[in-house]
Scaffold this motif. Structure first.
Motif, PDB file in Angstrom:
ATOM      1  N   LEU B  20      47.306  14.237  25.970  1.00  0.00           N
ATOM      2  CA  LEU B  20      47.562  13.915  27.452  1.00  0.00           C
ATOM      3  C   LEU B  20      46.871  14.939  28.327  1.00  0.00           C
ATOM      4  CD1 LEU B  20      48.910  11.932  29.637  1.00  0.00           C
ATOM      5  CD2 LEU B  20      50.853  13.509  29.578  1.00  0.00           C
ATOM      6  N   VAL B  21      47.157  15.991  28.237  1.00  0.00           N
ATOM      7  CA  VAL B  21      46.736  17.109  28.968  1.00  0.00           C
ATOM      8  C   VAL B  21      44.816  17.053  28.948  1.00  0.00           C
ATOM      9  CG1 VAL B  21      46.470  19.771  29.295  1.00  0.00           C
ATOM     10  CG2 VAL B  21      48.890  18.545  29.125  1.00  0.00           C
ATOM     11  N   ARG B  22      44.769  16.758  27.658  1.00  0.00           N
ATOM     12  CA  ARG B  22      43.021  16.711  27.341  1.00  0.00           C
ATOM     13  C   ARG B  22      42.490  15.707  28.182  1.00  0.00           C
ATOM     14  NH1 ARG B  22      43.419  17.842  22.048  1.00  0.00           N
ATOM     15  NH2 ARG B  22      43.382  15.622  21.632  1.00  0.00           N
ATOM     16  N   TYR B  23      43.290  14.561  28.182  1.00  0.00           N
ATOM     17  CA  TYR B  23      42.631  13.412  28.824  1.00  0.00           C
ATOM     18  C   TYR B  23      42.590  13.812  30.210  1.00  0.00           C
ATOM     19  CZ  TYR B  23      43.147   8.660  31.143  1.00  0.00           C
ATOM     20  OH  TYR B  23      43.164   7.816  32.088  1.00  0.00           O
ATOM     21  N   LEU B  24      43.764  14.378  30.959  1.00  0.00           N
ATOM     22  CA  LEU B  24      43.861  14.401  32.047  1.00  0.00           C
ATOM     23  C   LEU B  24      42.713  15.442  32.822  1.00  0.00           C
ATOM     24  CD1 LEU B  24      47.757  14.902  32.730  1.00  0.00           C
ATOM     25  CD2 LEU B  24      46.325  12.931  33.399  1.00  0.00           C
ATOM     26  N   GLY B  25      42.450  16.539  32.069  1.00  0.00           N
ATOM     27  CA  GLY B  25      41.558  17.453  32.128  1.00  0.00           C
ATOM     28  C   GLY B  25      40.024  16.684  32.381  1.00  0.00           C
ATOM     29  N   ARG B  26      39.966  15.871  31.401  1.00  0.00           N
ATOM     30  CA  ARG B  26      38.670  15.224  31.379  1.00  0.00           C
ATOM     31  C   ARG B  26      38.327  14.178  32.650  1.00  0.00           C
ATOM     32  NH1 ARG B  26      38.673  12.835  26.274  1.00  0.00           N
ATOM     33  NH2 ARG B  26      39.108  10.731  27.118  1.00  0.00           N
ATOM     34  N   LYS B 157      61.625  33.097  29.921  1.00  0.00           N
ATOM     35  CA  LYS B 157      60.326  33.050  30.035  1.00  0.00           C
ATOM     36  C   LYS B 157      59.408  32.909  28.442  1.00  0.00           C
ATOM     37  CE  LYS B 157      58.533  37.490  31.478  1.00  0.00           C
ATOM     38  NZ  LYS B 157      58.087  38.772  31.269  1.00  0.00           N
ATOM     39  N   GLY B 158      60.134  33.386  27.668  1.00  0.00           N
ATOM     40  CA  GLY B 158      59.793  32.983  26.305  1.00  0.00           C
ATOM     41  C   GLY B 158      59.653  31.386  25.812  1.00  0.00           C
ATOM     42  N   ALA B 159      60.978  30.867  26.275  1.00  0.00           N
ATOM     43  CA  ALA B 159      60.924  29.228  26.186  1.00  0.00           C
ATOM     44  C   ALA B 159      59.670  28.527  26.770  1.00  0.00           C
ATOM     45  CB  ALA B 159      62.147  28.580  26.825  1.00  0.00           C
ATOM     46  N   ARG B 160      59.329  29.000  27.968  1.00  0.00           N
ATOM     47  CA  ARG B 160      58.130  28.347  28.678  1.00  0.00           C
ATOM     48  C   ARG B 160      56.934  28.516  27.912  1.00  0.00           C
ATOM     49  NH1 ARG B 160      58.016  30.181  34.570  1.00  0.00           N
ATOM     50  NH2 ARG B 160      56.440  28.466  34.714  1.00  0.00           N
ATOM     51  N   VAL B 161      56.506  29.813  27.459  1.00  0.00           N
ATOM     52  CA  VAL B 161      55.251  30.208  26.755  1.00  0.00           C
ATOM     53  C   VAL B 161      55.383  29.252  25.383  1.00  0.00           C
ATOM     54  CG1 VAL B 161      54.091  31.919  25.565  1.00  0.00           C
ATOM     55  CG2 VAL B 161      55.030  32.255  27.800  1.00  0.00           C
ATOM     56  N   ILE B 162      56.515  29.209  24.751  1.00  0.00           N
ATOM     57  CA  ILE B 162      56.356  28.700  23.356  1.00  0.00           C
ATOM     58  C   ILE B 162      56.314  27.082  23.669  1.00  0.00           C
ATOM     59  CG2 ILE B 162      58.022  28.029  21.392  1.00  0.00           C
ATOM     60  CD1 ILE B 162      58.902  30.967  21.625  1.00  0.00           C
ATOM     61  N   ALA B 163      56.850  26.778  24.718  1.00  0.00           N
ATOM     62  CA  ALA B 163      56.720  25.107  24.886  1.00  0.00           C
ATOM     63  C   ALA B 163      55.160  24.852  25.082  1.00  0.00           C
ATOM     64  CB  ALA B 163      57.660  24.643  26.050  1.00  0.00           C
ATOM     65  N   ASP B 164      54.666  25.284  25.939  1.00  0.00           N
ATOM     66  CA  ASP B 164      53.127  25.343  25.851  1.00  0.00           C
ATOM     67  C   ASP B 164      52.435  25.154  24.758  1.00  0.00           C
ATOM     68  OD1 ASP B 164      53.331  24.558  28.634  1.00  0.00           O
ATOM     69  OD2 ASP B 164      52.588  26.676  29.553  1.00  0.00           O
ATOM     70  N   TYR B 165      52.720  26.127  23.877  1.00  0.00           N
ATOM     71  CA  TYR B 165      52.160  25.974  22.477  1.00  0.00           C
ATOM     72  C   TYR B 165      52.641  24.976  21.715  1.00  0.00           C
ATOM     73  CZ  TYR B 165      49.127  29.778  23.161  1.00  0.00           C
ATOM     74  OH  TYR B 165      47.897  30.590  23.415  1.00  0.00           O
ATOM     75  N   VAL B 166      53.871  24.959  21.376  1.00  0.00           N
ATOM     76  CA  VAL B 166      54.513  24.075  20.753  1.00  0.00           C
ATOM     77  C   VAL B 166      53.819  22.445  20.842  1.00  0.00           C
ATOM     78  CG1 VAL B 166      56.512  22.623  20.217  1.00  0.00           C
ATOM     79  CG2 VAL B 166      56.451  25.052  19.990  1.00  0.00           C
ATOM     80  N   TYR B 167      53.691  22.207  22.216  1.00  0.00           N
ATOM     81  CA  TYR B 167      53.066  20.895  22.508  1.00  0.00           C
ATOM     82  C   TYR B 167      51.674  20.853  22.596  1.00  0.00           C
ATOM     83  CZ  TYR B 167      58.069  20.138  23.728  1.00  0.00           C
ATOM     84  OH  TYR B 167      59.190  20.271  23.592  1.00  0.00           O
ATOM     85  N   GLY B 168      50.789  22.275  22.388  1.00  0.00           N
ATOM     86  CA  GLY B 168      49.640  22.272  22.258  1.00  0.00           C
ATOM     87  C   GLY B 168      48.891  22.240  23.430  1.00  0.00           C
ATOM     88  N   ALA B 169      49.387  22.068  24.606  1.00  0.00           N
ATOM     89  CA  ALA B 169      48.948  22.013  25.758  1.00  0.00           C
ATOM     90  C   ALA B 169      47.971  23.720  25.934  1.00  0.00           C
ATOM     91  CB  ALA B 169      49.635  21.799  26.991  1.00  0.00           C
ATOM     92  N   ALA B 170      48.641  24.455  26.091  1.00  0.00           N
ATOM     93  CA  ALA B 170      48.003  25.859  26.124  1.00  0.00           C
ATOM     94  C   ALA B 170      46.523  25.900  25.073  1.00  0.00           C
ATOM     95  CB  ALA B 170      48.947  27.073  26.124  1.00  0.00           C
ATOM     96  N   ALA B 171      47.024  25.583  23.979  1.00  0.00           N
ATOM     97  CA  ALA B 171      45.854  25.844  23.078  1.00  0.00           C
ATOM     98  C   ALA B 171      44.754  24.913  23.571  1.00  0.00           C
ATOM     99  CB  ALA B 171      46.361  25.380  21.811  1.00  0.00           C
ATOM    100  N   ALA B 172      45.170  23.465  24.052  1.00  0.00           N
ATOM    101  CA  ALA B 172      43.965  22.751  24.233  1.00  0.00           C
ATOM    102  C   ALA B 172      43.385  23.328  25.225  1.00  0.00           C
ATOM    103  CB  ALA B 172      44.617  21.303  24.413  1.00  0.00           C
ATOM    104  N   GLN B 173      43.939  23.769  26.420  1.00  0.00           N
ATOM    105  CA  GLN B 173      43.411  24.405  27.727  1.00  0.00           C
ATOM    106  C   GLN B 173      42.480  25.603  27.441  1.00  0.00           C
ATOM    107  OE1 GLN B 173      46.656  24.205  30.242  1.00  0.00           O
ATOM    108  NE2 GLN B 173      46.167  22.446  31.260  1.00  0.00           N
ATOM    109  N   SER B 174      43.047  26.375  26.820  1.00  0.00           N
ATOM    110  CA  SER B 174      42.411  27.506  26.524  1.00  0.00           C
ATOM    111  C   SER B 174      41.153  27.762  25.890  1.00  0.00           C
ATOM    112  CB  SER B 174      43.339  28.567  25.978  1.00  0.00           C
ATOM    113  OG  SER B 174      43.427  28.176  24.771  1.00  0.00           O
ATOM    114  N   ALA B 175      40.927  27.026  25.101  1.00  0.00           N
ATOM    115  CA  ALA B 175      39.671  26.891  24.479  1.00  0.00           C
ATOM    116  C   ALA B 175      39.604  25.661  23.487  1.00  0.00           C
ATOM    117  CB  ALA B 175      39.357  27.844  23.467  1.00  0.00           C
TER     118      ALA B 175
END
Lengths: 363, 191
Positions: B20-26, B157-175
């Protein structure tokens, strides 16, 4: 701050509070009210809560890490399982925590570990009396005009043993291993008949220390190394000094191979392959002495064979796909169950108990 | 409220967050609005699902996204034509959206470990002790010699960072390297 960021921050704060001690009914009511106030609150909360629950799977990485201790960053980028090195144990020991239930548990585990070390130390002396079934047969005789002492040492499956040899050297036998020693004035001759043994050789330039395994011989003067028999050859790991690998008794000199510290050599039918590693990496091959085995990008088929060297209950890899899965990490070799459990959690592996065997299938 | 709905939402909708985030980004030119868009889409999906669960959650998610973007664009056009993306881009067929590869358990674990290592030192310690070693927040505080309030903050703080990674958005956005990384994961990423 954008709307969604603010909501996410609030949701995280609720999650953390919910996670804390002494969550009250009043707080629950407040949380319910907050969740019902706006669907955006609810979805943000679900999202974080679900991720936080998922984080529980980090446990698969935490296996083997002592209580109260945090593994160093990147330790598991090497493998899905944590490598637990000696340095970590030091951290644990220095982590003198204030008295609490958990710190108590940490100390208990620490104590157990020390106890097991003490046990293995005591075992060096008391092994004969113990149930480890160490057989020592001492014979005295005359041979080559000199006094010859011979002895046989063996260990059953699932046991390792350290023994002091009569020349002052030390031998550590791995599971299901057997050596005979013949100490003469000119040579210290060790026959590795089965399994694996690690030698800490007392310096004696006049009497080379020779370990024979099948057709190969490993010659040392004063050094530390291990020799292990495998179905199709022998493996030599050198952690100090230099040893010579001689292809067979009386073989021509050019087949001699010098193996310096850090060498991991495999000598099979088709010749010898040598890896030159840092000594601490080579030491990993010898972690069985402390009750562990270590894998690095090791095919599961090999890892299973490794476990099977130590245990009566065998791991059987049912299909090639499962056998090709790469595993890494630091495991207690006596704990097959933990290894299998981690395989199930971390990989797509299904395990079935079939009598005395654990059969692994890919999913 | 409806606990099964929450679980459905996590398992059927949140798993598509990276796509979803990839789609939105595009298709959406203003990247600072993506988090808000995502939230709005989630709200619409959740509220609709509360009435009746859609047959195909993924299609429903992306259809909702497309409607929302079209709607936003209509309103935005009044302000600035430049501000919004190509309207045709919204009409992406669901099948064209790069299907989320079913992540293996190992890849998920790897992503989690990466997320964990991204945490600041203190936060990382707290999360480890609380989540892996299952100490209570109070025990974590005692172990680390910090207040319980600090532990609670670190967990948030930890829960937020982990959520971004678990759902893959952070990884998808970063590179775009995520795909490459997971390709290696199966064949031994040790070195």
């Amino acid at each position: 701050m954008s709307d969604s960021t603010r909501i996410e921050r609030d949701a995280a704060a609720w999650l953390a509070r919910r996670d804390a001690d002494g969550w009250s009914q009043t707080e629950q009511a407040q949380l319910d009210a907050w969740l019902q106030a706006d669907t955006a609150h609810r979805v943000a909360y679900i999202r974080l809560r679900h991720a936080w629950q998922q984080a529980d799977r980090l446990k698969a990485l935490g296996a083997g890490v002592p209580a109260g201790q945090i593994p160093a960053k990147g330790e598991w980028t090497l493998s899905p399982f944590v490598n637990r090195g000696a340095s970590n144990e030091e951290t644990a020991a220095s982590n003198a925590a204030p008295p609490s239930r958990v710190a108590g548990a940490a100390r208990r585990r620490e104590r157990e570990r020390h106890a097991s070390r003490r046990r293995s130390l005591r075992a060096k002396f008391a092994a004969v009396a113990a149930c480890f079934a160490l057989i020592v047969a001492l014979g005295f005789g005359w041979f080559r005009y000199s006094a010859v002492q011979s002895a046989i040492y063996s260990t059953p499956l699932s046991a390792t043993e350290s023994v002091a040899l009569s020349d002052g050297s030390q031998a550590t036998l791995s599971s299901d291993s057997r050596v005979t020693t013949t100490m003469s004035r000119h040579e210290r001759h060790i026959e590795l008949q089965q399994g694996e043994a690690y030698f800490e050789v007392a310096k004696d330039a006049a009497r080379p220390f020779v370990v024979a395994a099948g057709e190969r011989r490993v010659v040392a003067v004063g050094t530390r190394f291990s020799v292990r028999r495998e179905s199709d050859g022998i493996r030599v790991v050198v952690t100090e000094g230099v040893v010579r690998l001689v292809s067979s008794a009386g073989a021509p000199a050019q087949s001699d191979l010098r193996l310096p510290a850090g060498s991991v050599a495999f000598s099979g039918k088709d010749g010898v392959s040598v890896q030159s590693l840092a000594v601490d990496k080579a030491e990993e091959y010898l972690s069985w002495r402390g009750g562990f085995i270590q894998f690095r990008d090791t095919p599961l088929s090999e890892a299973a064979a490794e476990f099977n060297r130590y245990n009566a209950r065998k791991i059987v890899v049912a299909d090639a796909r499962a056998g090709a899965v790469r595993v890494g990490g630091h495991f207690r070799w006596s704990n097959t169950d933990a290894f299998v459990r981690l395989l199930k959690e971390g990989f797509s592996i299904r395990a079935e108990q079939e009598g005395d065997r654990i059969v692994l299938h890919s999913e | 409220m409806d606990e099964t709905l929450d679980i459905w939402f996590a398992e059927e909708i949140l798993v598509h967050e990276a796509a979803l985030v990839r789609y939105l980004g595009r298709v959406w030119p203003r990247s600072d609005e993506i988090a808000d868009l995502r939230q709005e889409i989630y709200v619409k999906v959740y509220e609709a699902a509360a009435k009746s669960r859609p047959q195909s959650p993924k299609s429903f998610l992306f259809t909702t996204a497309r409607h929302l973007l079209t709607d936003r664009q209509r309103r935005a056009r009044i302000v600035s034509i430049e501000a919004v993306g190509d309207p045709d881009a919204f009409n992406v067929l669901i099948d064209e959206i790069s299907p989320e590869q079913q992540m293996s358990a190992r890849q998920e674990l790897k992503r989690l470990a990466e997320a964990f290592d991204r945490l600041p030192e203190r936060c990382r310690e707290v999360v480890w002790l609380r989540r892996v070693q299952e100490m209570s927040q109070k025990e974590v505080a005692a172990q680390l010699g910090i207040t319980e309030k600090t532990v609670e903050k670190q967990i948030a703080k930890g829960a937020r960072v982990i959520a971004d990674y678990v759902y893959g958005a952070a990884a998808a956005q970063s590179a775009g390297s995520v795909g490459a990384k997971s390709l290696h994961a199966g064949s031994g990423d040790e070195r």
